[in-house]
Design a protein around this motif. Structure first.
Motif, PDB file in Angstrom:
ATOM      1  N   ARG A  25      50.800  36.224  42.908  1.00 46.43           N
ATOM      2  CA  ARG A  25      50.724  34.806  42.026  1.00 46.43           C
ATOM      3  C   ARG A  25      49.537  35.146  41.282  1.00 46.43           C
ATOM      4  N   ASN A  26      48.458  35.634  41.933  1.00 51.52           N
ATOM      5  CA  ASN A  26      47.208  35.575  41.080  1.00 51.52           C
ATOM      6  C   ASN A  26      47.404  37.013  39.997  1.00 51.52           C
ATOM      7  N   PHE A  27      47.764  37.877  40.167  1.00 50.19           N
ATOM      8  CA  PHE A  27      47.839  38.883  39.236  1.00 50.19           C
ATOM      9  C   PHE A  27      48.958  38.302  37.857  1.00 50.19           C
ATOM     10  N   LEU A  28      50.049  37.627  38.348  1.00 50.34           N
ATOM     11  CA  LEU A  28      50.935  37.211  37.164  1.00 50.34           C
ATOM     12  C   LEU A  28      50.457  36.036  36.652  1.00 50.34           C
ATOM     13  N   ASP A  29      49.430  35.231  37.238  1.00 51.67           N
ATOM     14  CA  ASP A  29      48.979  33.946  36.604  1.00 51.67           C
ATOM     15  C   ASP A  29      47.647  34.402  35.937  1.00 51.67           C
ATOM     16  N   TYR A  32      45.225  41.014  35.533  1.00 54.00           N
ATOM     17  CA  TYR A  32      44.632  42.301  36.391  1.00 54.00           C
ATOM     18  C   TYR A  32      43.253  41.977  36.606  1.00 54.00           C
ATOM     19  N   ALA A  33      42.415  41.912  35.538  1.00 54.47           N
ATOM     20  CA  ALA A  33      40.737  41.979  35.272  1.00 54.47           C
ATOM     21  C   ALA A  33      40.593  40.772  36.105  1.00 54.47           C
ATOM     22  N   ALA A  34      40.904  39.578  35.680  1.00 54.92           N
ATOM     23  CA  ALA A  34      40.487  38.393  36.362  1.00 54.92           C
ATOM     24  C   ALA A  34      41.001  38.124  37.851  1.00 54.92           C
ATOM     25  N   THR A  35      41.631  39.053  38.393  1.00 54.20           N
ATOM     26  CA  THR A  35      41.862  38.947  40.004  1.00 54.20           C
ATOM     27  C   THR A  35      40.893  39.951  40.429  1.00 54.20           C
ATOM     28  N   SER A  36      40.472  39.163  41.674  1.00 52.68           N
ATOM     29  CA  SER A  36      39.516  40.178  42.488  1.00 52.68           C
ATOM     30  C   SER A  36      39.884  40.081  43.893  1.00 52.68           C
ATOM     31  N   MET A  37      39.496  41.268  44.558  1.00 57.88           N
ATOM     32  CA  MET A  37      39.750  41.232  45.881  1.00 57.88           C
ATOM     33  C   MET A  37      39.205  39.965  46.528  1.00 57.88           C
ATOM     34  N   SER A  38      37.950  39.640  46.077  1.00 60.02           N
ATOM     35  CA  SER A  38      37.230  38.400  46.897  1.00 60.02           C
ATOM     36  C   SER A  38      37.860  37.329  46.745  1.00 60.02           C
ATOM     37  N   THR A  39      38.683  37.172  45.415  1.00 62.14           N
ATOM     38  CA  THR A  39      39.422  35.809  45.336  1.00 62.14           C
ATOM     39  C   THR A  39      40.627  35.937  46.196  1.00 62.14           C
ATOM     40  N   ILE A  40      41.233  37.027  46.250  1.00 59.63           N
ATOM     41  CA  ILE A  40      42.497  37.051  47.341  1.00 59.63           C
ATOM     42  C   ILE A  40      42.203  36.959  48.424  1.00 59.63           C
ATOM     43  N   LEU A 110      54.781  39.649  34.010  1.00 57.01           N
ATOM     44  CA  LEU A 110      54.477  41.136  34.357  1.00 57.01           C
ATOM     45  C   LEU A 110      54.225  42.110  33.145  1.00 57.01           C
ATOM     46  N   TYR A 111      55.282  41.955  32.386  1.00 51.43           N
ATOM     47  CA  TYR A 111      55.099  42.784  30.957  1.00 51.43           C
ATOM     48  C   TYR A 111      53.923  42.240  30.122  1.00 51.43           C
ATOM     49  N   GLU A 117      46.706  44.456  29.258  1.00 51.22           N
ATOM     50  CA  GLU A 117      45.406  44.943  29.879  1.00 51.22           C
ATOM     51  C   GLU A 117      45.883  46.351  30.045  1.00 51.22           C
ATOM     52  N   GLY A 118      46.744  47.103  29.797  1.00 49.10           N
ATOM     53  CA  GLY A 118      47.071  48.391  29.976  1.00 49.10           C
ATOM     54  C   GLY A 118      45.957  49.395  29.086  1.00 49.10           C
ATOM     55  N   GLY A 119      45.547  48.819  27.955  1.00 52.63           N
ATOM     56  CA  GLY A 119      44.557  49.726  27.203  1.00 52.63           C
ATOM     57  C   GLY A 119      43.317  49.840  27.970  1.00 52.63           C
ATOM     58  N   ARG A 120      42.606  48.859  28.726  1.00 49.93           N
ATOM     59  CA  ARG A 120      41.539  48.944  29.539  1.00 49.93           C
ATOM     60  C   ARG A 120      41.715  49.516  30.748  1.00 49.93           C
TER      61      ARG A 120
END
Length: 207
Positions: A25-29, A32-40, A110-111, A117-120
């Motif tokens: 949910r975090n990745f999709l919402d 990728y960049a805005a989702t951290s292991m700390s948040t999860i 997901l797409y 974010e695929g460029g970074r």
């Protein structure tokens, strides 16, 4: 013989599934960049150390999320390509299922994530392709190669043929990614599936 899972195994599997659900949910919402292991870890209610014990990196966790998102999708498509039916019925079933999944809210999210974010983070593009499109294309190519050998389609590169069919099915996908069109009515999705299969059959008709 395989040993039955212990309570500890079951507890660990349940914990891992909970981590993947939160991460999904975090990745999709949020991306990728805005989702951290700390948040999860915070949403999971445990320490970051516990999370790292299951997944050694954010990339590994994202890979697990991709497996979770694509597993049922791949199973449905592989079922559509099962032997024992005529090729038009089979490919129409494949086109319907593929289109329905591509236009689902999670698939669109997901797409957008991978494209945005695929460029970074090129690793997420590779992970996505390996676990989704590449596997589907390979399975479809295997089916088409068998049908070509049986004389139902002309001889050609089965991987290119698979790509052509996939592109025909995806003809409306971009409008969903751009947000320029609302959900397609069922009758339009059906017409698109029929058109894709008809065009493919004409392009690869036996010589």
């Amino acid at each position: 013989m395989f040993a039955s899972p212990t309570r500890r195994d079951e507890s660990r599997a349940a914990r891992q599934a909970a981590i993947i659900a939160i991460a999904r949910r975090n990745f999709l919402d949020h991306g990728y960049a805005a989702t951290s292991m700390s948040t999860i870890a915070g949403k999971l209610g445990g320490s970051k150390g516990t999370l790292w014990a299951y997944f050694p990196s954010k990339e590994a966790l994202f890979a697990a999320v991709l497996d979770d998102v694509t597993e049922a999708f791949r199973a449905q498509l592989y079922d559509a390509l099962r032997p024992g039916r005529d090729c038009r019925t089979t490919l129409l079933d494949f086109a319907r299922r593929f289109s329905e999944k591509l236009l689902s809210p999670d698939a669109v999210s997901l797409y957008r994530l991978v494209i945005g974010e695929g460029g970074r983070f090129p690793e997420i593009g590779r992970l996505f392709d390996d676990r989704g499109p590449a596997q589907v294309k390979a399975r479809l190519a295997t089916y088409l190669e068998r049908e070509m050998a049986a004389g139902h389609f002309r001889r050609a590169d089965p991987f290119r043929a698979a790509q052509h069919l996939i592109q025909l099915i995806q003809i409306r996908h971009n409008t969903q990614l751009w947000g320029s069109a609302g959900p397609l009515p069922a009758e339009e999705r059906e017409r698109d599936a029929q058109d894709a299969v008809d065009l493919f059959h004409r392009a690869y008709a036996p010589d």
